[in-house]
Every structure is written in structure tokens, then in C-alpha cells.
Design a protein around this motif. Structure first.
Motif, PDB file in Angstrom:
ATOM      1  N   VAL A  62      12.350  -2.581  -3.138  1.00 41.18           N
ATOM      2  CA  VAL A  62      11.124  -2.224  -3.793  1.00 41.18           C
ATOM      3  C   VAL A  62      11.783  -1.220  -5.048  1.00 41.18           C
ATOM      4  CG1 VAL A  62       9.658  -2.519  -1.765  1.00 41.18           C
ATOM      5  CG2 VAL A  62      10.821  -0.285  -2.267  1.00 41.18           C
ATOM      6  N   LYS A  63      10.793  -1.070  -5.803  1.00 39.59           N
ATOM      7  CA  LYS A  63      11.106  -0.178  -6.879  1.00 39.59           C
ATOM      8  C   LYS A  63      10.105   0.709  -6.986  1.00 39.59           C
ATOM      9  CE  LYS A  63      13.960   1.423 -10.030  1.00 39.59           C
ATOM     10  NZ  LYS A  63      15.386   2.092  -9.313  1.00 39.59           N
ATOM     11  N   ILE A  64      10.383   1.966  -6.561  1.00 37.51           N
ATOM     12  CA  ILE A  64       9.292   3.134  -6.530  1.00 37.51           C
ATOM     13  C   ILE A  64       9.606   4.197  -7.711  1.00 37.51           C
ATOM     14  CG2 ILE A  64       8.459   5.185  -5.374  1.00 37.51           C
ATOM     15  CD1 ILE A  64       9.115   3.607  -2.751  1.00 37.51           C
ATOM     16  N   ARG A 120       0.782  -1.266   0.083  1.00 38.64           N
ATOM     17  CA  ARG A 120       0.007   0.066   0.110  1.00 38.64           C
ATOM     18  C   ARG A 120       0.870   1.241   0.105  1.00 38.64           C
ATOM     19  NH1 ARG A 120      -3.082  -3.037   3.998  1.00 38.64           N
ATOM     20  NH2 ARG A 120      -2.320  -1.787   5.340  1.00 38.64           N
ATOM     21  N   ALA A 121       1.860   1.196   0.765  1.00 43.01           N
ATOM     22  CA  ALA A 121       2.789   2.465   0.790  1.00 43.01           C
ATOM     23  C   ALA A 121       3.625   2.558  -0.339  1.00 43.01           C
ATOM     24  CB  ALA A 121       3.913   2.143   2.055  1.00 43.01           C
ATOM     25  N   MET A 122       4.006   1.445  -1.298  1.00 41.79           N
ATOM     26  CA  MET A 122       4.761   1.787  -2.302  1.00 41.79           C
ATOM     27  C   MET A 122       3.442   2.336  -3.208  1.00 41.79           C
ATOM     28  SD  MET A 122       6.649  -2.001  -3.055  1.00 41.79           S
ATOM     29  CE  MET A 122       6.502  -1.468  -4.844  1.00 41.79           C
ATOM     30  N   LYS A 123       2.227   1.766  -3.367  1.00 37.34           N
ATOM     31  CA  LYS A 123       1.289   2.347  -4.412  1.00 37.34           C
ATOM     32  C   LYS A 123       1.194   3.824  -4.098  1.00 37.34           C
ATOM     33  CE  LYS A 123      -3.411   1.242  -5.911  1.00 37.34           C
ATOM     34  NZ  LYS A 123      -3.966   2.740  -5.690  1.00 37.34           N
ATOM     35  N   GLU A 124       0.961   4.199  -3.032  1.00 44.47           N
ATOM     36  CA  GLU A 124       0.816   5.559  -2.631  1.00 44.47           C
ATOM     37  C   GLU A 124       1.779   6.399  -2.969  1.00 44.47           C
ATOM     38  OE1 GLU A 124      -0.025   8.341   1.272  1.00 44.47           O
ATOM     39  OE2 GLU A 124      -0.293   6.331   1.486  1.00 44.47           O
ATOM     40  N   ALA A 125       3.034   5.898  -2.689  1.00 37.77           N
ATOM     41  CA  ALA A 125       4.435   6.590  -3.142  1.00 37.77           C
ATOM     42  C   ALA A 125       4.480   6.822  -4.378  1.00 37.77           C
ATOM     43  CB  ALA A 125       5.557   5.696  -2.668  1.00 37.77           C
TER      44      ALA A 125
END
Length: 235
Positions: free
Chosen positions: A176-178, A126-131
Motif C-alpha cells: 500500500v501507499k499511505i 478502510r484502514a488506509m483511508k483512515e490512516a
């Protein structure tokens, strides 16, 4: 030259804090000489409580004996006191827009990225998606520009600066990859322009290996059942 230029300037900080680095960059852009005081936020001295009794956090700028806290406020103060190389526009609307984007970066971009580092599983997803969604908004803002304000580094660039050198470390630590350059070409170009700016590349940046080790430790601590807060949160 402003008569206040020769008054004493000190900066109390922590070596890896992105909030401290944005102030160091601003002082460098302005050509201001200052004394840097390193503070161990995990073993604070009485100095930090004396200078910042409200929050006990870094950074703290001390100008002519008067302390000032909160990096965004410090940046505006520096810009008002030392006029050369302005960080903010004189136009009230443009200044307001810069403050709006600076708040978005701190409250959305930084927070979501940091949460991705110190979480796992569904919470991390969820944090990755929001970022990524937050960076999409920044990407649109940057299209066709070298920096947020145009051709020169300004207030929002300094607030956003952590993305250029710290976000890749967070990605490595969290697995992760943001910030995908193919998806965010404007941000990728901005990051390169920012890091290669004379005032940025000539100023201290945390060594990559030490940064990775530090954030690996922070991630491990964050994933434990209980975590005691330190003094390097939002400031």
C-alpha cells in the motif's frame, strides 16, 4: 548535574518495538547511560511479568530499582528527572497540547497504519483511508515547522518517530501507499529531519531487511483465522 544522574537505569525492550525506540531516543537525547535488556515477547521470561505485572509488555524503564511502564509515561518521567534538553514545554497549555497530539498519534495514526498491514480487502482499504485522513491532520500541524515543537525534537516527535522508518516498511509489506511525499511534503521533510538528527541516526534502528521479514510474518499470522496476542501491543 542532578544527583540522580548516576543511579542505575535499565530498559527492557524488544528489538523492533516502536514504543521501545521512542524511549531509547529520549535517553539518547538526554545523554543518559543505561543498560538495555532484550526481551523475547513471544517467549517471555519471568522478568517481564515481574516488572510489568499489569500488562506484561515492553518497554519497561527501571530507574534505581523502580520499574515504570507505558512509553508515553516513561517519556514524561525521563523529562522530569533529567532536565537538560527538555521534551515538553513548561507552559501548561503547550504540555497539554503535546499530550493530546501524542494520544492522537498512538490511537489514530499508529493504529490505522498497523491495521492496514494486518488486513486485506475492504478492511485494508478502510484502514488506509483512515490512516491517510489521520496523516492529513498531522500534516497541517507540521506546516512551517522543522519539528512538532519548533526547532528541536520533543515529546510528540518521539511518539511519531515510527512514521519515519517503520511506516515505509509497513507499506512495502502490505503493498500500500499511505505517506505520499507529494501529498505530505511537511511530513516528508519532518521525517528526513528526524532521521538525520544526531541523537536518532546514532541510536539503533532495526535493519530494513529484518524489519520487512518480521512484519511479513506478522501479516501472515494476522490473516490466519485465529491469532494469539503477543506482548508488543500499545505500551
Amino acid at each position: 548535574m542532578d544527583k540522580r544522574d548516576d543511579q542505575s537505569v535499565k530498559l527492557v525492550g524488544f528489538w523492533i518495538s516502536p514504543f521501545v525506540h521512542r524511549v531509547r531516543w529520549a535517553l539518547k537525547l538526554k545523554g543518559i547511560q543505561y543498560e538495555y535488556i532484550e526481551e523475547d515477547i513471544f517467549n517471555k521470561t519471568p522478568l517481564l511479568s515481574q516488572l510489568n505485572p499489569l500488562y506484561g509488555k515492553v518497554p519497561v524503564l527501571v530507574h534505581d530499582g523502580k520499574p515504570l511502564c507505558d512509553s508515553s509515561i516513561i517519556l514524561e518521567y525521563i523529562d522530569q528527572i533529567w532536565k537538560p534538553n527538555p521534551l515538553l514545554s513548561d507552559d501548561p497549555y503547550e504540555r497539554a497540547q503535546a499530550h493530546l497530539w501524542a494520544r492522537f498519534v498512538d490511537e489514530k495514526v499508529l493504529e490505522s497504519g498497523w491495521l492496514a498491514v494486518r488486513s486485506e480487502g475492504e478492511r485494508q482499504e478502510r484502514a488506509m483511508k483512515e490512516a491517510i485522513e489521520n496523516l492529513e491532520k498531522v500534516e497541517e500541524k507540521l506546516k512551517g515547522k522543522r519539528f512538532f515543537g519548533g526547532d528541536r525534537i520533543g515529546h510528540v516527535d518521539l511518539i511519531m518517530g515510527f512514521v519515519s522508518y517503520m511506516l515505509p516498511v509497513w507499506e512495502e509489506v502490505a503493498g500500500v501507499k499511505i505517506l505520499d511525499p507529494s501529498k505530505f511534503p511537511a511530513l516528508a521533510a519532518w521525517s528526513s529531519n528526524f532521521l538525520n538528527h544526531e541523537a536518532i541516526k546514532s541510536e539503533y534502528l532495526p535493519p530494513r531487511a529484518e524489519s520487512v521479514a518480521y512484519f511479513q510474518w506478522r501479516r501472515e499470522e494476522s490473516l490466519r483465522p485465529s491469532l494469539v496476542s503477543s506482548g508488543d501491543g500499545k505500551n
